[in-house]
Design a protein around this motif. Structure first.
Motif, PDB file in Angstrom:
ATOM      1  N   ALA A 124       0.847  -1.143  -0.252  1.00  0.00           N
ATOM      2  CA  ALA A 124      -0.042   0.090   0.008  1.00  0.00           C
ATOM      3  C   ALA A 124       0.690   1.189  -0.035  1.00  0.00           C
ATOM      4  N   ASP A 125       0.372   2.340  -0.668  1.00  0.00           N
ATOM      5  CA  ASP A 125       1.076   3.491  -0.675  1.00  0.00           C
ATOM      6  C   ASP A 125       0.020   4.820  -0.325  1.00  0.00           C
ATOM      7  N   LEU A 126       0.580   5.356   0.830  1.00  0.00           N
ATOM      8  CA  LEU A 126      -0.371   6.247   1.367  1.00  0.00           C
ATOM      9  C   LEU A 126       0.542   7.683   1.380  1.00  0.00           C
ATOM     10  N   ARG A 127       0.045   8.861   0.863  1.00  0.00           N
ATOM     11  CA  ARG A 127       0.458   9.823   0.791  1.00  0.00           C
ATOM     12  C   ARG A 127      -0.597  11.115   1.264  1.00  0.00           C
ATOM     13  N   PHE A 128       0.134  12.276   2.039  1.00  0.00           N
ATOM     14  CA  PHE A 128      -0.668  13.249   2.531  1.00  0.00           C
ATOM     15  C   PHE A 128       0.108  14.294   2.833  1.00  0.00           C
ATOM     16  N   GLY A 129      -0.508  15.442   3.094  1.00  0.00           N
ATOM     17  CA  GLY A 129       0.099  16.629   3.629  1.00  0.00           C
ATOM     18  C   GLY A 129      -0.489  17.063   5.051  1.00  0.00           C
ATOM     19  N   LEU A 130       0.518  17.685   5.661  1.00  0.00           N
ATOM     20  CA  LEU A 130      -0.038  17.849   7.170  1.00  0.00           C
ATOM     21  C   LEU A 130       0.316  19.026   7.725  1.00  0.00           C
ATOM     22  N   SER A 131      -0.595  19.795   8.457  1.00  0.00           N
ATOM     23  CA  SER A 131      -0.310  20.931   9.290  1.00  0.00           C
ATOM     24  C   SER A 131      -0.597  20.840  10.765  1.00  0.00           C
ATOM     25  N   VAL A 132       0.190  21.575  11.474  1.00  0.00           N
ATOM     26  CA  VAL A 132       0.052  21.596  12.736  1.00  0.00           C
ATOM     27  C   VAL A 132      -0.007  22.997  13.207  1.00  0.00           C
ATOM     28  N   ASP A 133      -0.976  23.301  13.851  1.00  0.00           N
ATOM     29  CA  ASP A 133      -1.257  24.575  14.410  1.00  0.00           C
ATOM     30  C   ASP A 133      -1.308  24.901  15.878  1.00  0.00           C
ATOM     31  N   ARG A 134      -0.682  25.468  16.701  1.00  0.00           N
ATOM     32  CA  ARG A 134      -0.549  25.708  18.108  1.00  0.00           C
ATOM     33  C   ARG A 134      -0.949  24.484  18.789  1.00  0.00           C
ATOM     34  N   LEU A 157       4.009  20.088   7.138  1.00  0.00           N
ATOM     35  CA  LEU A 157       4.689  19.124   6.442  1.00  0.00           C
ATOM     36  C   LEU A 157       4.101  18.760   5.027  1.00  0.00           C
ATOM     37  N   PRO A 158       4.453  19.481   3.847  1.00  0.00           N
ATOM     38  CA  PRO A 158       3.484  19.628   2.787  1.00  0.00           C
ATOM     39  C   PRO A 158       3.289  18.273   2.162  1.00  0.00           C
ATOM     40  N   ALA A 159       4.318  17.250   2.288  1.00  0.00           N
ATOM     41  CA  ALA A 159       4.342  15.863   1.580  1.00  0.00           C
ATOM     42  C   ALA A 159       5.028  14.956   2.515  1.00  0.00           C
ATOM     43  N   ALA A 160       4.062  14.012   2.909  1.00  0.00           N
ATOM     44  CA  ALA A 160       4.463  12.889   3.613  1.00  0.00           C
ATOM     45  C   ALA A 160       4.001  11.502   2.873  1.00  0.00           C
ATOM     46  N   ARG A 161       4.698  10.503   3.257  1.00  0.00           N
ATOM     47  CA  ARG A 161       4.527   9.353   2.491  1.00  0.00           C
ATOM     48  C   ARG A 161       4.771   8.049   3.311  1.00  0.00           C
ATOM     49  N   TYR A 162       3.665   7.251   3.172  1.00  0.00           N
ATOM     50  CA  TYR A 162       3.893   5.897   4.226  1.00  0.00           C
ATOM     51  C   TYR A 162       3.816   4.853   3.004  1.00  0.00           C
ATOM     52  N   HIS A 163       5.340   3.792   3.023  1.00  0.00           N
ATOM     53  CA  HIS A 163       5.323   2.909   2.201  1.00  0.00           C
ATOM     54  C   HIS A 163       6.473   2.308   2.876  1.00  0.00           C
ATOM     55  N   ALA A 164       6.475   0.774   2.484  1.00  0.00           N
ATOM     56  CA  ALA A 164       7.234  -0.428   3.024  1.00  0.00           C
ATOM     57  C   ALA A 164       7.381  -0.109   4.506  1.00  0.00           C
ATOM     58  N   ASP A 165       6.588   0.379   5.239  1.00  0.00           N
ATOM     59  CA  ASP A 165       6.439   0.306   6.394  1.00  0.00           C
ATOM     60  C   ASP A 165       7.471   1.498   7.170  1.00  0.00           C
ATOM     61  N   THR A 166       7.413   2.417   6.125  1.00  0.00           N
ATOM     62  CA  THR A 166       8.317   3.866   6.622  1.00  0.00           C
ATOM     63  C   THR A 166       7.776   4.984   6.500  1.00  0.00           C
ATOM     64  N   LEU A 167       7.389   5.769   7.071  1.00  0.00           N
ATOM     65  CA  LEU A 167       6.808   7.223   7.169  1.00  0.00           C
ATOM     66  C   LEU A 167       8.000   8.179   7.072  1.00  0.00           C
ATOM     67  N   THR A 168       7.797   8.960   5.736  1.00  0.00           N
ATOM     68  CA  THR A 168       8.763  10.018   5.479  1.00  0.00           C
ATOM     69  C   THR A 168       8.195  11.314   5.345  1.00  0.00           C
ATOM     70  N   PHE A 169       8.811  12.597   5.734  1.00  0.00           N
ATOM     71  CA  PHE A 169       8.195  13.607   5.337  1.00  0.00           C
ATOM     72  C   PHE A 169       9.049  14.622   4.781  1.00  0.00           C
ATOM     73  N   ASP A 170       8.498  15.419   4.028  1.00  0.00           N
ATOM     74  CA  ASP A 170       9.084  16.674   3.289  1.00  0.00           C
ATOM     75  C   ASP A 170       8.726  17.742   4.242  1.00  0.00           C
ATOM     76  N   GLY A 171       9.676  18.900   4.208  1.00  0.00           N
ATOM     77  CA  GLY A 171       9.224  20.013   5.020  1.00  0.00           C
ATOM     78  C   GLY A 171       9.673  19.953   6.498  1.00  0.00           C
ATOM     79  N   GLY A 172       9.199  20.764   7.351  1.00  0.00           N
ATOM     80  CA  GLY A 172       9.413  20.710   8.501  1.00  0.00           C
ATOM     81  C   GLY A 172       8.707  21.141   9.680  1.00  0.00           C
ATOM     82  N   LEU A 173       9.069  21.039  11.003  1.00  0.00           N
ATOM     83  CA  LEU A 173       7.934  21.727  12.231  1.00  0.00           C
ATOM     84  C   LEU A 173       8.801  22.720  12.942  1.00  0.00           C
TER      85      LEU A 173
END
Length: 365
Positions: A124-134, A157-173
Motif C-alpha cells: 500500500a502507498d499512503l501520501r498526505f500533507g499535514l499542518s500543525v497549528d498551536r 509538512l507539505p508531503a508525507a509518504r507511508y510505504h514499505a513500513d516507513t513514514l517519511t516527511f518533506d518540510g519541517g515543524l
C-alpha cells in the motif's frame, strides 16, 4: 492478515458490511459500511471510537464515500471527532477536501491524502500533507512523562509518504518554546506500528531562554540565550542511539550572562570537568553565581559512546589536552574544562539524572 503491518492483535468491536470485487488478482472495487466500530490497538498505540460511514473504492467508475469517528487516541494523546469526505475512481482513494482534527488544544489538519491499495506485488502507498497549528507542548510533555515544558508546536509538512513500513516527511515543524524556536527537519519514522519503531530527524535550536530551560530541569540557574543543533538524531523504540549535538550560548544577545554555583557543579559532573584556577578551587563555595563569556558543549553519540567537546581546546597550565566548557568573565573569574573525551552513554544519563536531583559535588583541581 494485518500481522505484517504490526496490527495482528487489533481489537475490533461493532458491525461491518463489505462488498469487494477482485479482478485478475487485483482489487477492482470495494464498499464498506461501518456501524459504531471501535478499533483498539493492543499495544495502546492508537484507538478510534465509533467509526461510521461508507468509504468506497473504485478503479473505473467515479464514486464518493465518507468515514467518521467520534474521537480516539494516538500514543496516549487524545484527538477529537472528524469527518473524512472521500472520492475514488482511478484505483486511488483520496480526500475531497482538507480535514482538521482537534488535538492538544490546537489543530492537526490533513491538507490532502491519497491511498493506493496493494497491487502487483507492491504494498500500500499512503501520501498526505499535514499542518500543525498551536499544539500545546505542555500537554505533550505530560503525556510522555517529560519535564514540564511549555510552548506551542506549529508547522507544515507539505508531503508525507507511508510505504514499505516507513513514514517519511518533506518540510519541517517549528516548536515555539522557552522564548525561542526548535526547527525539526529530515523527519522519518520506520515501523510506526511494528516492533522497535525508529525515528530520525535533524533539529536546529535558536534563542532558547536558558533561565527557563535550566529551571524546568532543576539544573541550577543559567541566564542567557542558547543556540545549537542536533544532527542525525536516531531513536530506536524511542531511545536515543545516535546523534551529533552541539549547544552554545549566543553572545550577540544583550542579556545578563550569569551562571549559578550549582549549575557550574552540574556541568562539571556531566562533562567530566573541573574548575581550573587556584582562586576558584579555594573560593568556589563562597559565591552564589558567576559571570561568563561563553558556554558550549558537544556530544557525538555512536555505538553507545559519547565523544565530548566544548568551545575549543583548553589553554593554560592546567589544560592537559582538555576542552573548555565554561569561559568566565569578570571577577571572580571562572573556567570549567573537560578532560574525558569519551563517555559511556548510560554513564552520562546517570550523571544528568544525579544533576537534576541535586546529588552532585564539585570537582576541584
Amino acid at each position: 492478515w494485518l500481522g505484517p503491518a504490526g496490527l495482528g492483535e487489533l481489537a475490533l468491536r461493532g458491525a461491518l458490511d463489505a462488498d469487494v470485487r477482485v479482478d485478475g488478482g487485483r482489487l477492482a472495487a470495494a464498499e464498506a459500511t461501518l456501524r459504531d466500530v471501535d478499533a483498539v490497538d493492543a499495544k495502546r498505540r492508537f484507538r478510534f471510537d465509533h467509526l461510521t460511514g461508507t468509504p468506497r473504492f473504485s478503479t473505473d467508475t467515479p464514486i464518493d464515500g465518507e468515514l467518521r469517528w467520534r474521537g480516539g487516541q494516538l500514543y496516549g494523546i487524545d484527538f477529537g471527532p472528524a469527518t473524512l469526505p472521500m472520492a475514488s475512481g482511478d484505483g486511488v482513494l483520496r480526500l475531497r477536501q482538507p480535514v482538521g482534527v482537534a488535538m492538544l488544544g490546537g489543530t492537526l489538519r490533513f491538507d490532502g491524502m491519497t491511498l493506493q491499495p496493494p497491487a502487483g506485488g507492491k504494498g500500500a502507498d499512503l501520501r498526505f500533507g499535514l499542518s500543525v497549528d498551536r499544539l500545546d507542548i505542555g500537554g505533550l510533555a505530560h503525556t510522555f512523562d517529560l519535564p514540564p515544558f511549555q510552548g506551542q508546536l506549529s508547522g507544515r509538512l507539505p508531503a508525507a509518504r507511508y510505504h514499505a513500513d516507513t513514514l517519511t516527511f518533506d518540510g519541517g515543524l517549528t516548536l515555539q518554546l522557552f522564548g525561542g524556536s526548535v526547527q525539526v527537519s529530515s523527519l522519518a519514522l520506520e515501523r510506526p506500528f511494528g516492533t522497535a519503531p525508529s525515528l530520525s530527524a535533524d533539529l536546529a535550536l535558536e534563542d532558547l531562554d536558558l533561565q527557563s530551560l535550566t529551571g524546568v530541569f532543576d539544573f541550577g540557574s543559567i541566564s542567557g540565550k542558547l543556540d545549537g543543533r542536533i544532527d542525525g538524531l536516531r531513536l530506536v523504540d524511542w531511545t536515543p542511539t545516535a546523534f551529533d549535538a552541539e549547544l552554545h550560548t549566543d553572545p550577540h544577545h544583550r542579556v545578563r550572562q550569569r551562571i549559578s554555583q550549582r549549575a557550574v557543579q552540574n556541568i562539571s559532573s556531566v562533562g567530566d570537568a573541573s574548575f581550573t584556577n587556584t582562586l576558584q578551587s579555594q573560593l568556589i563555595g563562597l559565591f552564589k553565581d558567576f559571570g561568563y563569556r561563553r558556554v558550549g558543549i558537544s556530544c557525538r553519540l555512536t555505538n553507545d559512546v559519547c565523544t565530548m567537546g566544548g568551545l575549543g581546546p583548553a589553554e593554560g597550565a592546567h589544560s592537559r589536552g582538555g576542552f573548555t566548557i565554561v569561559e568566565g568573565a569578570g571577577l571572580p573569574h571562572l573556567t570549567v574544562v573537560g578532560f574525558n573525551h569519551q563517555v559511556d552513554w548510560s554513564t552520562l544519563l546517570e550523571r544528568l539524572a544525579a544533576a537534576t536531583q541535586g546529588n552532585v559535588k564539585p570537582v576541584v583541581e
